[in-house]
Design a protein around this motif. Sequence first.
Motif, PDB file in Angstrom:
ATOM      1  N   TYR A 208      36.264 -14.188  19.832  1.00 20.76           N
ATOM      2  CA  TYR A 208      34.959 -14.863  19.784  1.00 20.76           C
ATOM      3  C   TYR A 208      34.615 -15.490  21.138  1.00 20.76           C
ATOM      4  N   TYR A 209      35.567 -16.271  21.681  1.00 18.24           N
ATOM      5  CA  TYR A 209      35.278 -16.929  22.969  1.00 18.24           C
ATOM      6  C   TYR A 209      35.387 -15.927  24.114  1.00 18.24           C
ATOM      7  N   ARG A 212      32.360 -14.199  24.584  1.00 15.88           N
ATOM      8  CA  ARG A 212      31.298 -15.191  24.862  1.00 15.88           C
ATOM      9  C   ARG A 212      30.281 -15.329  23.738  1.00 15.88           C
ATOM     10  N   ASP A 214      30.142 -17.599  21.752  1.00 17.70           N
ATOM     11  CA  ASP A 214      29.755 -19.009  21.667  1.00 17.70           C
ATOM     12  C   ASP A 214      28.504 -19.303  22.482  1.00 17.70           C
ATOM     13  N   THR A 215      28.162 -18.402  23.418  1.00 16.65           N
ATOM     14  CA  THR A 215      26.987 -18.652  24.272  1.00 16.65           C
ATOM     15  C   THR A 215      25.776 -17.833  23.802  1.00 16.65           C
ATOM     16  N   LEU A 216      25.960 -16.998  22.772  1.00 11.18           N
ATOM     17  CA  LEU A 216      24.875 -16.093  22.361  1.00 11.18           C
ATOM     18  C   LEU A 216      24.181 -16.594  21.098  1.00 11.18           C
ATOM     19  N   GLY A 217      22.886 -16.437  21.052  1.00  5.98           N
ATOM     20  CA  GLY A 217      22.122 -16.779  19.848  1.00  5.98           C
ATOM     21  C   GLY A 217      22.236 -15.647  18.820  1.00  5.98           C
ATOM     22  N   SER A 221      23.750 -11.956  19.589  1.00  4.84           N
ATOM     23  CA  SER A 221      25.018 -11.655  18.906  1.00  4.84           C
ATOM     24  C   SER A 221      24.891 -10.360  18.111  1.00  4.84           C
ATOM     25  N   ARG A 224      25.068  -7.427  20.417  1.00  6.08           N
ATOM     26  CA  ARG A 224      26.431  -7.242  20.955  1.00  6.08           C
ATOM     27  C   ARG A 224      27.328  -6.607  19.876  1.00  6.08           C
TER      28      ARG A 224
END
Length: 376
Positions: A208-209, A212, A214-217, A221, A224
């Motif tokens: 998850y981190y 990235r 954690d930085t995607l809306g 997401s 991706r």
Amino acid sequence: MKVLVVGGGPGGLFFGILLKRARPDIAVHVVEQNPADATYGWGIGLTDSALDALRPSAPEVVSDLSDGADVTDEMEFTLDGKSLRVHASTFYRVARIVLLEKLQQWGRAAGVTFAHNERVETSDELAGWDLVVGADGVNSRVREMFSEVFKPDISYGNNWFAWYGTAQLFGTPSLIFLNRPEGVFVGHASQYSPDRSNFLVELSPEAYYGARFDTLGEEASRLRCEEIFAESLHGGRLYTNKSLWFQPKFVRCAGSWSHDNVTLLGDALHTVHPSLGSGTRFAMRDAVYLVDALVSASWDVPAAFRSYEESRRDVAEAFQRAAVRSIGWYERLQDRPPRDLAKMTLEYVMRTGRVRYEEFRRRNPEMMSAYETPQP
Ligand SMILES: Cc1cc2nc3c(=O)[nH]c(=O)nc-3n(C[C@H](O)[C@H](O)[C@H](O)COP(=O)(O)OP(=O)(O)OC[C@H]3O[C@@H](n4cnc5c(N)ncnc54)[C@H](O)[C@@H]3O)c2cc1C
């Protein structure tokens, strides 16, 4: 007698139906914060054993729920592009919204009344009812109101989830494992209607981190995940429905299951993990136990609450222990990334201890004989 049910999910609705059928003279009122036709998520799976367990309490309702559902006893496992099919539990897949609408219809037919778009917030709103059932899900407000009595023990899983839909039809429920540089990615996919499948993405914290997320809306997401699972999705789209990343919340009430005339059922009382795919059945079974307890206690509410807890707590806790084993299996994948498809499949099937090796072997002779034959 007047009964208030807070929450119109599968547990609260099934409770209302069963109660009204047992005592048509009782007023049963369901308050639900969402509109009648709204739900989160996509489709859910119910095993044949879940339906069998629910059937005796309301045969026509349970038949209606499984009518038109997709049914299969196969599962497909994919590891880095290679796939294997096995015979496993028989699964009925239905859209959650269809399940809720059918339960609402059965509730109305039985005489249950509904207030949609209304949220219960304070204990004052529970006054004036002879019996109150908090069926208000994992973030239960009713549980919070009396948390010193229910003593909720709350924890969170380590892995991250996002629940998508897709038009790619996974007629055979599929588990897709991808070893990537960031970590292990898992897709849980299954068709639940003629034109839709669930696609639940599960990631270890490293994946998850590392990727990235954690930085995607929500939209970034989705795109991706579409890219990462493109091979299994055959280039198809993922769709969102409040598909935000979450870590599953686990609830167990260590205290009493009731306070005065208030009790809980379903996710409000105790959760199981999405990977077990049994939370709906669990909530509906609570409803069966609670109504049975009321009938057996001749509608003496305190006596019924005692018997509900006595008869249900051990079974529920055993089920939750199986869920913990299931969670652990997924969470350990990051440290022991799967490399062998057959070995991983077998470990998955055995992960909760609820499936017997010999039974699985009997149903999958070819796969098992290949697995058990030493390789040169
Ligand atoms: C990703 C994911 C996949 C899953 N897949 C499966 C599956 O395949 N099979 C399966 O059996 N289960 C599955 N589950 C679990 C299942 O969805 C739940 O366990 C089940 O819905 C619990 O039913 P419930 O009635 O207890 O609660 P819920 O379904 O959560 O219903 C609670 C209701 O209460 C309402 N509410 C909440 N607070 C208030 C308030 N204060 N006032 C009024 N209304 C309120 C909510 O809007 C909601 O409608 C899955 C869960 C997740 C997250």
